[in-house]
Design a protein around this motif. Structure first.
Motif, PDB file in Angstrom:
ATOM      1  N   UNK A   1       8.368 -45.433   1.650  1.00 50.28           N
ATOM      2  CA  UNK A   1       7.455 -44.446   1.073  1.00 50.28           C
ATOM      3  C   UNK A   1       6.332 -45.131   0.312  1.00 50.28           C
ATOM      4  N   UNK A   2       6.664 -46.191  -0.402  1.00 50.56           N
ATOM      5  CA  UNK A   2       5.637 -46.943  -1.140  1.00 50.56           C
ATOM      6  C   UNK A   2       4.661 -47.604  -0.162  1.00 50.56           C
ATOM      7  N   UNK A   3       5.182 -48.177   0.931  1.00 43.69           N
ATOM      8  CA  UNK A   3       4.307 -48.805   1.922  1.00 43.69           C
ATOM      9  C   UNK A   3       3.360 -47.784   2.537  1.00 43.69           C
ATOM     10  N   UNK A   4       3.858 -46.589   2.788  1.00 35.01           N
ATOM     11  CA  UNK A   4       3.021 -45.537   3.374  1.00 35.01           C
ATOM     12  C   UNK A   4       1.914 -45.139   2.397  1.00 35.01           C
ATOM     13  N   UNK A   5       2.249 -44.991   1.131  1.00 36.80           N
ATOM     14  CA  UNK A   5       1.252 -44.608   0.123  1.00 36.80           C
ATOM     15  C   UNK A   5       0.154 -45.658   0.027  1.00 36.80           C
ATOM     16  N   UNK A   6       0.557 -46.919   0.022  1.00 36.77           N
ATOM     17  CA  UNK A   6      -0.424 -48.014  -0.074  1.00 36.77           C
ATOM     18  C   UNK A   6      -1.299 -48.061   1.172  1.00 36.77           C
TER      19      UNK A   6
ATOM     20  N   UNK B   1      -3.559 -37.064  -2.226  1.00 34.95           N
ATOM     21  CA  UNK B   1      -2.610 -36.116  -2.820  1.00 34.95           C
ATOM     22  C   UNK B   1      -1.214 -36.700  -2.988  1.00 34.95           C
ATOM     23  N   UNK B   2      -0.957 -37.834  -2.330  1.00 34.00           N
ATOM     24  CA  UNK B   2       0.374 -38.463  -2.405  1.00 34.00           C
ATOM     25  C   UNK B   2       0.158 -39.946  -2.672  1.00 34.00           C
ATOM     26  N   UNK B   3      -0.209 -40.285  -3.900  1.00 37.11           N
ATOM     27  CA  UNK B   3      -0.710 -41.623  -4.200  1.00 37.11           C
ATOM     28  C   UNK B   3       0.349 -42.705  -4.390  1.00 37.11           C
ATOM     29  N   UNK B   4       1.625 -42.328  -4.438  1.00 33.50           N
ATOM     30  CA  UNK B   4       2.653 -43.335  -4.683  1.00 33.50           C
ATOM     31  C   UNK B   4       3.913 -43.011  -3.885  1.00 33.50           C
ATOM     32  N   UNK B   5       4.882 -43.920  -3.973  1.00 30.49           N
ATOM     33  CA  UNK B   5       6.106 -43.759  -3.201  1.00 30.49           C
ATOM     34  C   UNK B   5       6.851 -42.461  -3.488  1.00 30.49           C
ATOM     35  N   UNK B   6       7.098 -42.106  -4.739  1.00 35.04           N
ATOM     36  CA  UNK B   6       7.814 -40.850  -5.004  1.00 35.04           C
ATOM     37  C   UNK B   6       7.095 -39.631  -4.444  1.00 35.04           C
TER      38      UNK B   6
END
Length: 370
Positions: A326-331, A345-350
């Protein structure tokens, strides 16, 4: 006699019966050599069969800005030559260029909402030919079914088996149930007829030359091998170059290159339209092209490095990501969102993890409802 000079037309028993029973005949005219030759040759056959001329029409699906400017007049000339009324239909939601633009805007909204894993470009493709389906078939078919409700309609379409591997098995005719279901109460029946399936390119051009049929400028002035949109996503380099040789296509060419630069997606998977005739582009647009190519390379690298087990499949997403995924996707999403001015809208892993959970819950609810 004219009719003896033409190669034989492909015709089968369903078509013979429909014609002998007085079916309506709709000539599908694109402006290309095949539709013109098929309309003329079939007209000759219908006259010999005694088919009533007042049960024949021509139909053209206007693609708007994507068309060669000379196409509407050429289509009208063919209709006059075969002496049938011409109906021009258009997609209510906009022309071909608008459809490409709409697709990219929709793709950006879905990417921003994390409804897709990768950003989706604007262009149609060999596997997603909405240029044919939505702007031609889905416009012409319903129009014919409404106008000739309760009748049998034979649509004459200029497809040939030698055009491509994908068309090598084209039948002489096929029932078209998409807009008039077989056995429906209204009794409307539609049949697609491909009378030139066995003709070669040489035979088609010879028919035009021998009988003075209107031939599009794309062929005889600019050297194109096929006619479709002025710039077709499936066109060869030769045909794209031919289109840039027509002054009337310059504004369209620059507009589509501008779409490449804004979207960072090349017009064809392996070819930027900008590279076909860069001398026709202003310096500012050429600079935008170079930036778009760099950004496209970055986007491909970013998306290739995203967790492979979560790539888009039917029914996406397939599962929840791990916290690290999830963190990799956000980055990975950040620079793409920024490039296109989209909200993160989804800036980080959580936040990404929670969005995947929401999507999976929604998918489960839909499955339960079914």
């Amino acid at each position: 006699m004219f009719e003896h000079a033409l190669p034989p037309l492909a015709i089968d028993e369903p078509i013979r019966k429909a014609l002998s029973d007085g079916a309506w005949v709709a000539f599908s005219l694109s402006g290309g050599k095949d539709s013109g030759a098929s309309a003329y040759a079939v007209s000759q056959l219908l006259d010999r069969m005694g088919h009533p001329r007042n049960r024949r029409i021509a139909v053209h699906a206007d693609l708007g800005r994507a068309e060669w400017n000379s196409t509407p007049a050429l289509v009208e000339a063919i209709a006059v030559r075969i002496d049938v009324p011409l109906t021009v239909v258009r997609r209510p939601a906009g022309d071909m260029v608008a459809r490409w633009e709409q697709r990219f805007e929709s793709g950006k909204r879905r990417y921003e909402a994390l409804e897709t894993y990768n950003l989706i470009g604007p262009w149609s493709s060999s596997s997603l030919r909405f240029c044919t389906s939505e702007l031609k078939v889905q416009v012409i078919g319903p129009d014919l079914a409404r106008r000739f409700r309760g009748q049998t309609i034979v649509s004459v379409i200029g497809l040939r088996r030698s055009e491509s591997l994908g068309r090598r098995n084209t039948p002489i005719s096929r029932i078209d149930d998409r807009f008039a279901k077989s056995g429906n109460a209204a009794g409307t029946r539609m049949i697609n007829w491909h009378p030139l399936v066995d003709w070669s390119d040489e035979q088609v051009f010879a028919a035009h030359a021998r009988h003075g049929l209107p031939l599009h400028e794309a062929y005889h002035l600019h050297g194109a091998s096929r006619l479709s949109c002025a710039f077709c996503v499936l066109a060869s380099l030769r045909d794209l170059s031919a289109a840039t040789g027509a002054p009337d296509n310059l504004n369209l060419y620059r507009h589509l290159v501008g779409m490449e630069t804004r979207s960072t997606f090349s017009f064809q998977p392996q070819r930027w339209l900008a590279d076909v005739a860069p001398a026709l582009l202003p310096a500012s647009l050429l600079r935008d092209v170079q930036r778009a190519k760099r950004d496209a390379g970055q986007r491909r690298q970013i998306e290739a490095a995203m967790p492979s087990g979560l790539r888009f499949v039917k029914g996406w997403p397939p599962r929840l990501p791990t916290p690290a995924e999830a963190t990799r996707i956000a980055i990975a999403r950040y620079p793409i969102l920024e490039r296109h001015g989209l909200e993160n809208r989804f800036p980080n892993g959580p936040a990404v993890f929670a969005r995947f959970a929401e999507l999976l819950d929604s998918k489960a609810s839909r499955a339960t409802a079914l």
